[in-house]
Write an enzyme that holds these catalytic residues in place. Sequence first.
Site, PDB file in Angstrom:
ATOM      1  N   ASN A   1       0.758  -0.908  -0.166  1.00 56.41           N
ATOM      2  CA  ASN A   1      -0.277  -0.127   0.302  1.00 56.41           C
ATOM      3  C   ASN A   1       1.074   1.254   0.034  1.00 56.41           C
ATOM      4  O   ASN A   1       2.024   1.334  -0.410  1.00 56.41           O
ATOM      5  CB  ASN A   1      -1.035  -0.164   0.994  1.00 56.41           C
ATOM      6  N   ARG A   2       0.147   2.831  -0.204  1.00 56.11           N
ATOM      7  CA  ARG A   2       0.815   4.193  -0.371  1.00 56.11           C
ATOM      8  C   ARG A   2       1.837   4.296   1.117  1.00 56.11           C
ATOM      9  O   ARG A   2       3.387   4.002   0.689  1.00 56.11           O
ATOM     10  CB  ARG A   2       0.078   4.470  -0.152  1.00 56.11           C
TER      11      ARG A   2
ATOM     12  N   GLU B   1       3.040   1.460   2.948  1.00 59.01           N
ATOM     13  CA  GLU B   1       4.474   0.760   2.725  1.00 59.01           C
ATOM     14  C   GLU B   1       5.070   0.436   1.671  1.00 59.01           C
ATOM     15  O   GLU B   1       7.295   0.452   1.945  1.00 59.01           O
ATOM     16  CB  GLU B   1       4.193  -0.586   2.458  1.00 59.01           C
TER      17      GLU B   1
ATOM     18  N   ASP C   1      -6.742  -7.325   1.761  1.00 57.69           N
ATOM     19  CA  ASP C   1      -7.524  -8.607   1.556  1.00 57.69           C
ATOM     20  C   ASP C   1      -7.942  -9.234   0.275  1.00 57.69           C
ATOM     21  O   ASP C   1      -7.871  -9.584  -0.673  1.00 57.69           O
ATOM     22  CB  ASP C   1      -8.003  -9.348   2.417  1.00 57.69           C
TER      23      ASP C   1
END
Length: 313
Positions: A196-197, A199, A264
């Site tokens: 994600n952004r 991460e 997920d």
Amino acid sequence: MSSFPAETIARSRVLVVGDVMLDRYWFGEVERISPEAPVPVVRVARREDRLGGAANVARNVAALGGYVTLIGVLGEDEAGASVRKLAREAGIEGELIVDPTLHTTLKMRVLGRQQQLLRVDFEQHPETAALDSIDAAFARHLPNHDVVVLSDYAKGVLTRVEPLLAQARAAGIPVLVDPKGDDYSRYRGATLVTPNRSEMQQAVGRWSSESELTGRAQQLRAELDLEALLVTRSEQGMTLFTDAGRDHIDAQAHEVFDVSGAGDTVLATLAVTRAVGLPWAEAMAWANKAGGIAVGKLGTSVVTAAELAGETA
């Protein structure tokens, strides 16, 4: 974009490996402040358990119509028994290894008037014997699946992720990874990594422009020998990086109610659509739609094939 390939997806076989959790929700009403401390008193009216972590990925694969096998570790406790029961009810084929030395990873959330007031986490890392069992189960199930999903929540199940990736690569089976932490070298050789952004910022640092993001993403993709890198960017949509370049899709215009578990759902949708041969861009588009539906639901939830088929393509 063509219609959602539900009939074809029914023949897909996805192997999910990772940190299995139980998400427990206590719903109630807040009517007063405690006389013991300045905290709200929640009168619990309803309790609900849901599959979380890698188990929620597997639950979403099953909801989309795919066949799914889940490999993970549970404790010998009430939470582990609840995970097993929920997995059976969801149609998940489970290879859930019991480690008697640990407690099943549990996230307990207390909500008042649909707002989360408190979260309490219980977690431990599995012992060596349980990791040996993970390795053996992976080797046994790998040949019977089209796609592998590695769902890393940094709870220890994917401590030995490198040999799992090597096995899958040798077998010619694609691996999609939901990463954790800032050391992505351990995922080298995967087919796709989906940070994600935040991460992605952990892995490559902050970027000040789209061109800077593209440069850093393509450099990371080359260093890790990935076929594709997908950055999920919340309200900014998703950006895919491949040999063909950069492909971006804006977020779906849904009211955001709860983002927990949406990643997920995205990963599960990518897995089933790639398992049946959809191109990366089309798989991303369906994953984006599924993520948009998921954030409109409370807590870890699933998106079904019927819901996606009902979305305007």
